[in-house]
Write a protein that holds these residues in place. Structure first.
Motif, PDB file in Angstrom:
ATOM      1  N   ILE A 166     -10.087   7.555   2.046  1.00  0.00           N
ATOM      2  CA  ILE A 166      -8.738   7.050   2.327  1.00  0.00           C
ATOM      3  C   ILE A 166      -7.821   7.172   1.114  1.00  0.00           C
ATOM      4  CG2 ILE A 166      -7.395   4.989   2.907  1.00  0.00           C
ATOM      5  CD1 ILE A 166      -9.598   4.187   4.828  1.00  0.00           C
ATOM      6  N   PRO A 167      -8.247   6.744  -0.104  1.00  0.00           N
ATOM      7  CA  PRO A 167      -7.377   6.952  -1.264  1.00  0.00           C
ATOM      8  C   PRO A 167      -7.062   8.424  -1.517  1.00  0.00           C
ATOM      9  CG  PRO A 167      -9.074   5.345  -1.775  1.00  0.00           C
ATOM     10  CD  PRO A 167      -9.435   5.932  -0.447  1.00  0.00           C
ATOM     11  N   LEU A 174      -2.916  12.874  -1.286  1.00  0.00           N
ATOM     12  CA  LEU A 174      -2.410  14.152  -0.772  1.00  0.00           C
ATOM     13  C   LEU A 174      -1.094  13.961  -0.026  1.00  0.00           C
ATOM     14  CD1 LEU A 174      -5.679  15.842   0.570  1.00  0.00           C
ATOM     15  CD2 LEU A 174      -4.476  16.281  -1.584  1.00  0.00           C
ATOM     16  N   VAL A 175      -1.029  12.931   0.814  1.00  0.00           N
ATOM     17  CA  VAL A 175       0.188  12.661   1.578  1.00  0.00           C
ATOM     18  C   VAL A 175       1.339  12.316   0.635  1.00  0.00           C
ATOM     19  CG1 VAL A 175       1.268  11.104   3.239  1.00  0.00           C
ATOM     20  CG2 VAL A 175      -1.040  11.955   3.652  1.00  0.00           C
ATOM     21  N   THR A 176       1.058  11.489  -0.360  1.00  0.00           N
ATOM     22  CA  THR A 176       2.098  11.078  -1.307  1.00  0.00           C
ATOM     23  C   THR A 176       2.635  12.267  -2.094  1.00  0.00           C
ATOM     24  OG1 THR A 176       1.039   8.916  -1.537  1.00  0.00           O
ATOM     25  CG2 THR A 176       2.620   9.548  -3.234  1.00  0.00           C
ATOM     26  N   SER A 188      13.738  13.552  -7.827  1.00  0.00           N
ATOM     27  CA  SER A 188      12.583  13.801  -8.688  1.00  0.00           C
ATOM     28  C   SER A 188      11.545  12.707  -8.499  1.00  0.00           C
ATOM     29  CB  SER A 188      13.018  13.844 -10.161  1.00  0.00           C
ATOM     30  OG  SER A 188      11.885  13.948 -10.993  1.00  0.00           O
ATOM     31  N   GLY A 189      10.286  13.117  -8.400  1.00  0.00           N
ATOM     32  CA  GLY A 189       9.204  12.147  -8.233  1.00  0.00           C
ATOM     33  C   GLY A 189       8.570  11.742  -9.539  1.00  0.00           C
ATOM     34  N   THR A 190       9.193  12.151 -10.664  1.00  0.00           N
ATOM     35  CA  THR A 190       8.590  11.875 -11.967  1.00  0.00           C
ATOM     36  C   THR A 190       8.445  10.381 -12.218  1.00  0.00           C
ATOM     37  OG1 THR A 190       9.565  13.901 -12.839  1.00  0.00           O
ATOM     38  CG2 THR A 190       8.774  12.269 -14.440  1.00  0.00           C
ATOM     39  N   PHE A 234       2.616   4.965 -11.433  1.00  0.00           N
ATOM     40  CA  PHE A 234       1.210   4.813 -11.078  1.00  0.00           C
ATOM     41  C   PHE A 234       0.290   5.341 -12.173  1.00  0.00           C
ATOM     42  CE2 PHE A 234       3.276   4.580  -6.931  1.00  0.00           C
ATOM     43  CZ  PHE A 234       2.643   3.472  -6.396  1.00  0.00           C
ATOM     44  N   VAL A 235       0.732   6.396 -12.855  1.00  0.00           N
ATOM     45  CA  VAL A 235      -0.070   6.910 -13.964  1.00  0.00           C
ATOM     46  C   VAL A 235      -0.195   5.868 -15.065  1.00  0.00           C
ATOM     47  CG1 VAL A 235      -0.133   8.619 -15.817  1.00  0.00           C
ATOM     48  CG2 VAL A 235       0.445   9.318 -13.497  1.00  0.00           C
ATOM     49  N   LYS A 236       0.915   5.213 -15.389  1.00  0.00           N
ATOM     50  CA  LYS A 236       0.905   4.222 -16.454  1.00  0.00           C
ATOM     51  C   LYS A 236       0.253   2.909 -16.022  1.00  0.00           C
ATOM     52  CE  LYS A 236       5.125   5.993 -18.619  1.00  0.00           C
ATOM     53  NZ  LYS A 236       6.536   5.696 -18.973  1.00  0.00           N
TER      54      LYS A 236
END
Length: 216
Positions: free
Chosen positions: A69-70, A75-77, A87-89, A95-97
């Motif tokens: 599921i994650p 992939l969907v995100t 921009s998705g940055t 989430f990265v941070k």
């Protein structure tokens, strides 16, 4: 039980923090998962004279919730962000941070499941602290020696180090609850493991970053 089960989740977070080879580390995740499911009952039999089994339905549910599921959500995100005009940055950057934050929340949830036993037996932490720290020191040194012997790049050295050091409490906990249903301190010990492990992995990732500066 905690020491013989390789990690299948949070080692990737610290590998990313230490600028290691995350794709390489991710590629061995399914292998680690399959091996520990197959071997942990054998280890239980060798060490404790008993074995434990996890119901197939529970195992499938765990794999779906923890892995599939994650993965599908990621992939969907990624597709939504890539197709968006904005921009998705900043979105992905959050989430990265925040990976360590979400990881800490998962550990808190594990502690909540054994909160009463922990309050009644706080001395278990001190009994586990010394041997667990020795384990992590030995595995760190061995990983560095192997990396130098095979002349690994810094990225691969990080992957080997953190993959070797990180342990997998959730799977161990699930089998412990099954095999030692009437011995709550066994499950409690596996819950305490991350309390010791996560700060050590965080310190190790920072130490590896310092090594990276010298290598570069």
């Amino acid at each position: 039980m905690l020491m013989v089960t390789p990690c299948t989740d949070w080692y990737l977070v610290f590998t990313g923090v230490a600028k290691g080879n995350v794709p390489l580390s991710t590629s061995i995740l399914p292998i680690n998962l399959i091996l520990q499911i197959l071997l942990l009952p054998i280890f239980l039999l060798l060490f404790f004279g008993r074995s434990g089994n996890v119901e197939f339905r529970s195992l499938v549910e765990s794999i779906l919730l923890v892995l599939l599921i994650p993965f599908l959500l990621v992939l969907v995100t990624k597709k939504i962000v890539s197709r968006s005009n904005t921009s998705g940055t900043s979105f992905t950057g959050f989430f990265v941070k925040s990976q360590v934050l979400f990881l800490s929340l998962a550990v808190v949830a594990m502690f909540a499941s054994e909160g009463r036993n922990l309050l009644e037996n706080p001395d278990v932490i001190y009994k586990l602290l010394f041997p667990v720290i020795i384990f992590f020191i030995i595995t760190f040194l061995l990983a560095q020696l192997v990396s130098r012997f095979f002349k690994f790049s810094y990225q691969n050295r990080v992957s080997l180090t953190l993959t070797t050091m990180a342990r997998n409490s959730p799977i161990s906990l699930a089998i412990a609850v099954s095999a030692f249903a009437y011995e709550p301190l066994v499950a409690l010990s596996l819950v305490i493991g991350p309390l010791i492990e996560l700060p050590i992995l965080a310190l190790t990732s920072q130490l590896l970053l310092k090594i990276r500066k010298k290598v570069i």
